[in-house]
Design a protein around this motif. Structure first.
Motif, PDB file in Angstrom:
ATOM      1  N   ASN A 392       0.826  -1.213   0.000  1.00 49.72           N
ATOM      2  CA  ASN A 392       0.000   0.000   0.000  1.00 49.72           C
ATOM      3  C   ASN A 392       0.855   1.255   0.000  1.00 49.72           C
ATOM      4  O   ASN A 392       0.529   2.254  -0.663  1.00 49.72           O
ATOM      5  CB  ASN A 392      -0.932  -0.003   1.214  1.00 49.72           C
ATOM      6  CG  ASN A 392      -2.037  -1.031   1.090  1.00 49.72           C
ATOM      7  OD1 ASN A 392      -2.306  -1.553   0.009  1.00 49.72           O
ATOM      8  ND2 ASN A 392      -2.680  -1.341   2.201  1.00 49.72           N
ATOM      9  N   TYR A 393       1.956   1.225   0.744  1.00 49.08           N
ATOM     10  CA  TYR A 393       2.828   2.396   0.794  1.00 49.08           C
ATOM     11  C   TYR A 393       3.469   2.658  -0.568  1.00 49.08           C
ATOM     12  O   TYR A 393       3.510   3.811  -1.044  1.00 49.08           O
ATOM     13  CB  TYR A 393       3.902   2.196   1.856  1.00 49.08           C
ATOM     14  CG  TYR A 393       4.906   3.328   1.931  1.00 49.08           C
ATOM     15  CD1 TYR A 393       4.485   4.637   2.119  1.00 49.08           C
ATOM     16  CD2 TYR A 393       6.267   3.080   1.808  1.00 49.08           C
ATOM     17  CE1 TYR A 393       5.407   5.684   2.176  1.00 49.08           C
ATOM     18  CE2 TYR A 393       7.191   4.110   1.875  1.00 49.08           C
ATOM     19  CZ  TYR A 393       6.758   5.416   2.049  1.00 49.08           C
ATOM     20  OH  TYR A 393       7.657   6.437   2.102  1.00 49.08           O
ATOM     21  N   ALA A 394       3.951   1.593  -1.204  1.00 45.11           N
ATOM     22  CA  ALA A 394       4.558   1.762  -2.528  1.00 45.11           C
ATOM     23  C   ALA A 394       3.547   2.321  -3.530  1.00 45.11           C
ATOM     24  O   ALA A 394       3.866   3.213  -4.329  1.00 45.11           O
ATOM     25  CB  ALA A 394       5.116   0.428  -3.021  1.00 45.11           C
ATOM     26  N   ARG A 395       2.320   1.813  -3.484  1.00 49.37           N
ATOM     27  CA  ARG A 395       1.297   2.296  -4.417  1.00 49.37           C
ATOM     28  C   ARG A 395       0.904   3.743  -4.112  1.00 49.37           C
ATOM     29  O   ARG A 395       0.575   4.507  -5.015  1.00 49.37           O
ATOM     30  CB  ARG A 395       0.082   1.390  -4.356  1.00 49.37           C
ATOM     31  CG  ARG A 395       0.337  -0.079  -4.687  1.00 49.37           C
ATOM     32  CD  ARG A 395       0.680  -0.318  -6.152  1.00 49.37           C
ATOM     33  NE  ARG A 395       2.028   0.061  -6.519  1.00 49.37           N
ATOM     34  CZ  ARG A 395       3.123  -0.672  -6.227  1.00 49.37           C
ATOM     35  NH1 ARG A 395       3.016  -1.791  -5.521  1.00 49.37           N
ATOM     36  NH2 ARG A 395       4.305  -0.287  -6.627  1.00 49.37           N
ATOM     37  N   SER A 396       0.904   4.100  -2.818  1.00 50.70           N
ATOM     38  CA  SER A 396       0.556   5.485  -2.466  1.00 50.70           C
ATOM     39  C   SER A 396       1.613   6.452  -2.981  1.00 50.70           C
ATOM     40  O   SER A 396       1.289   7.557  -3.430  1.00 50.70           O
ATOM     41  CB  SER A 396       0.389   5.628  -0.949  1.00 50.70           C
ATOM     42  OG  SER A 396       1.628   5.483  -0.272  1.00 50.70           O
ATOM     43  N   GLU A 451      -2.375  10.708   2.713  1.00 46.21           N
ATOM     44  CA  GLU A 451      -2.423   9.247   2.599  1.00 46.21           C
ATOM     45  C   GLU A 451      -1.024   8.640   2.675  1.00 46.21           C
ATOM     46  O   GLU A 451      -0.827   7.584   3.287  1.00 46.21           O
ATOM     47  CB  GLU A 451      -3.097   8.853   1.285  1.00 46.21           C
ATOM     48  CG  GLU A 451      -3.212   7.361   1.047  1.00 46.21           C
ATOM     49  CD  GLU A 451      -4.090   6.652   2.067  1.00 46.21           C
ATOM     50  OE1 GLU A 451      -4.009   5.413   2.164  1.00 46.21           O
ATOM     51  OE2 GLU A 451      -4.871   7.333   2.780  1.00 46.21           O
ATOM     52  N   VAL A 452      -0.045   9.286   2.082  1.00 43.78           N
ATOM     53  CA  VAL A 452       1.335   8.794   2.170  1.00 43.78           C
ATOM     54  C   VAL A 452       1.796   8.755   3.624  1.00 43.78           C
ATOM     55  O   VAL A 452       2.428   7.782   4.069  1.00 43.78           O
ATOM     56  CB  VAL A 452       2.278   9.673   1.315  1.00 43.78           C
ATOM     57  CG1 VAL A 452       3.741   9.350   1.616  1.00 43.78           C
ATOM     58  CG2 VAL A 452       1.994   9.462  -0.168  1.00 43.78           C
ATOM     59  N   SER A 453       1.481   9.800   4.384  1.00 45.63           N
ATOM     60  CA  SER A 453       1.840   9.818   5.807  1.00 45.63           C
ATOM     61  C   SER A 453       1.185   8.658   6.542  1.00 45.63           C
ATOM     62  O   SER A 453       1.831   7.959   7.338  1.00 45.63           O
ATOM     63  CB  SER A 453       1.413  11.143   6.441  1.00 45.63           C
ATOM     64  OG  SER A 453       2.155  12.223   5.924  1.00 45.63           O
ATOM     65  N   ARG A 454      -0.099   8.442   6.270  1.00 49.16           N
ATOM     66  CA  ARG A 454      -0.801   7.343   6.949  1.00 49.16           C
ATOM     67  C   ARG A 454      -0.206   5.992   6.581  1.00 49.16           C
ATOM     68  O   ARG A 454      -0.063   5.113   7.443  1.00 49.16           O
ATOM     69  CB  ARG A 454      -2.286   7.405   6.605  1.00 49.16           C
ATOM     70  CG  ARG A 454      -3.036   8.525   7.287  1.00 49.16           C
ATOM     71  CD  ARG A 454      -4.536   8.360   7.150  1.00 49.16           C
ATOM     72  NE  ARG A 454      -4.980   8.610   5.780  1.00 49.16           N
ATOM     73  CZ  ARG A 454      -5.389   9.790   5.333  1.00 49.16           C
ATOM     74  NH1 ARG A 454      -5.397  10.838   6.147  1.00 49.16           N
ATOM     75  NH2 ARG A 454      -5.793   9.932   4.088  1.00 49.16           N
ATOM     76  N   GLN A 455       0.143   5.813   5.322  1.00 45.41           N
ATOM     77  CA  GLN A 455       0.693   4.524   4.900  1.00 45.41           C
ATOM     78  C   GLN A 455       2.093   4.295   5.455  1.00 45.41           C
ATOM     79  O   GLN A 455       2.464   3.159   5.768  1.00 45.41           O
ATOM     80  CB  GLN A 455       0.703   4.427   3.372  1.00 45.41           C
ATOM     81  CG  GLN A 455      -0.676   4.374   2.737  1.00 45.41           C
ATOM     82  CD  GLN A 455      -1.493   3.189   3.224  1.00 45.41           C
ATOM     83  OE1 GLN A 455      -0.957   2.160   3.637  1.00 45.41           O
ATOM     84  NE2 GLN A 455      -2.815   3.337   3.183  1.00 45.41           N
ATOM     85  N   GLN A 456       2.878   5.359   5.597  1.00 51.97           N
ATOM     86  CA  GLN A 456       4.181   5.207   6.248  1.00 51.97           C
ATOM     87  C   GLN A 456       4.016   4.694   7.672  1.00 51.97           C
ATOM     88  O   GLN A 456       4.700   3.747   8.104  1.00 51.97           O
ATOM     89  CB  GLN A 456       4.914   6.545   6.271  1.00 51.97           C
ATOM     90  CG  GLN A 456       5.676   6.866   5.011  1.00 51.97           C
ATOM     91  CD  GLN A 456       6.521   8.110   5.168  1.00 51.97           C
ATOM     92  OE1 GLN A 456       6.367   8.876   6.130  1.00 51.97           O
ATOM     93  NE2 GLN A 456       7.432   8.342   4.229  1.00 51.97           N
TER      94      GLN A 456
END
Length: 478
Positions: A392-396, A451-456
């Protein structure tokens, strides 16, 4: 790292050791091989194989966040509850260990009364006092593992409670960082939303000037004005999200909302680590995740309870002794005459009805099999969560790169359209379309930054970062 039957042999060994004279416990299905090398979703430009630091939140280099995490670890109510559960498990362990020690009892009594005439020898006084003092000592000989199995089970419960507390700390650190990130991202989104409204307001002003000059109709003005109001309407919702994140921070750090320091909400840029995230590999994951350790310790404790149940198949042997004295006056209590003692073993054996014992053994074996299955499932879920979070992080990040390019294109298009609109080369509908495209692209990018922050943070949480026995855990199994 191969996890081939790493748990159930230990469970069986505990039960065998605890009940050496009895048959081996029934083994349930062993854990299958688990090859846990590099993560499948670990992309080179997104993450690195460097070990995950325990204090991963410091990678954001934000002193305010560091202080919030420290406050949460010190005052969070969920952490305080988990610490209380450790204390309760430790108390049970002390109780189990006390069975290894001799049990000593003291007794004393004094009274005054009259005996019946038939029970009184001639010449003796029927009225008088009666005094007694004595001591009893009992020590259980742990031939069949009842005591040692109970201690092993209690020790496993303590270790599981410690791992549960570490899992709570992982959750609290991740939730605190997530709430702070949400507040910062909401502030950044507010800044973008307000800038969009300002741009649309400027476009509306130019369109009104053209309308007043007779170059465009009232419909164009109404459409630009409607778009501006639509974007302005998003501001209250974003502000509500920011305040909700701040209220969550107050709860996580053990504060009331009014006690949260004012500087907590000052950050208005997203919380993000630009370098590849250090994540280690799958073998480190399973040793770091506290829920995996907790499941393992519960299975070991339940395995020890098999030995505890099997010990009831065999006699319970207690070595004991007592000494006491009875006299009609205090002065005679400690003379040799009234002193009596007794030494010898005591055997307690429930026989021949053994069915209740066998029922308890079957129940203990079923509990152990359930715990082993739960451990196996926890391992699989840990790997699933880690791989999902990394993917998910890579896709974000990929989506964010696309949106950055989209915003750049929309900005170029909007600049061209505005210039043409000022020169009267295009109609108002083209201007409206360009402004709408730019507004949507900027809003989507701001949302994606959040969203990137949340996925990190989801990656760090799935990896079990934030607390472990290696990072200074204050709780020993005893």
């Amino acid at each position: 790292m191969t996890l081939r039957t790493i748990l159930f042999p230990a469970v069986s060994a505990l039960a065998l050791t605890a009940c050496a004279a009895g048959p081996a416990p029934v083994a349930s299905t062993p854990i299958h091989d688990r090859e846990t090398g590099p993560f499948l979703s670990a992309e080179a430009d997104v993450v690195s194989p460097a070990p995950l630091p325990e204090d991963w939140w410091r990678l954001y280099d934000d002193p305010v966040l560091d202080g919030l995490v420290a406050d949460a670890l010190a005052a969070n109510t969920d952490i305080r509850q988990s610490v209380a559960r450790i204390d309760r498990a430790r108390a049970a362990l002390r109780g189990a260990r006390s069975d290894r020690l001799p049990q000593v009892g003291l007794n004393a009594s004094a009274g005054y009364g009259r005996t019946s005439e038939a029970q009184t020898l001639p010449g003796q006084d029927r009225d008088g006092g009666q005094f007694s003092v004595g001591a009893d000592v009992a020590y259980e000989v742990d031939l069949f593992g009842r005591v040692s199995s109970g201690i092993a089970a209690a020790r496993g419960d303590v270790a599981a409670a410690r791992a549960d507390a570490e899992a709570v700390r992982v959750m609290v650190v991740a939730d605190t960082t997530r709430a702070y990130a949400d507040a910062a991202s909401a502030a950044a989104r507010l800044r973008v939303a307000r800038s969009i409204v300002d741009i649309l307001q400027d476009s509306l002003r130019l369109t009104k000037l053209r309308h007043d000059a007779g170059y465009t109709d009232g419909l164009a003005v109404a459409r630009i004005e409607s778009l501006r109001e639509q974007r302005a309407a998003t501001i209250p919702a974003i502000e509500a999200q920011r305040r909700a994140a701040l209220f969550a921070l107050a709860t996580l750090t053990g504060r009331t909302p009014t006690a949260l320091p004012a500087n907590i909400g000052e950050r208005n840029v997203p919380l993000e680590i630009e370098a590849p995230l250090p994540v280690g590999d799958g073998s480190e994951l399973l040793s770091r995740r506290p829920d995996v350790r907790a499941a393992e310790q519960r299975a070991l404790a339940d395995g020890a309870r098999i030995g505890l149940a099997r010990a009831d198949l065999y006699p319970r042997i207690t070595l004991g002794g007592s000494i006491g004295s009875n006299a009609s006056n205090l002065g005679d209590l400690f003379t040799g005459g009234p002193l009596a003692f007794l030494l010898g073993p005591l055997i307690d054996w429930a026989f021949p009805n053994r069915e209740p014992v066998y029922a308890r053994i079957d129940a203990a074996e079923a509990d152990a099999a359930e715990s082993v299955a739960a451990f196996d499932g926890t391992v699989l879920v840990a790997l699933q969560e880690a791989e999902t979070a990394l993917s998910n992080y890579a896709r974000s990040l990929e989506r964010r790169r696309i949106l950055v390019a989209a915003v750049a294109s929309a900005e170029r298009a909007a600049r061209i359209v505005r210039a043409q609109n000022r020169e009267g080369l295009i109609n108002s509908l083209d201007t409206l379309d360009a402004e709408r495209t730019l507004a949507e692209a900027r809003a989507m990018l701001a949302d994606q930054d959040a969203e990137v922050s949340r996925q990190q943070i989801a990656v760090f949480r799935a990896l079990g970062g934030g607390w472990s026995a290696r990072s200074g855990g204050a709780y020993e199994a005893g």
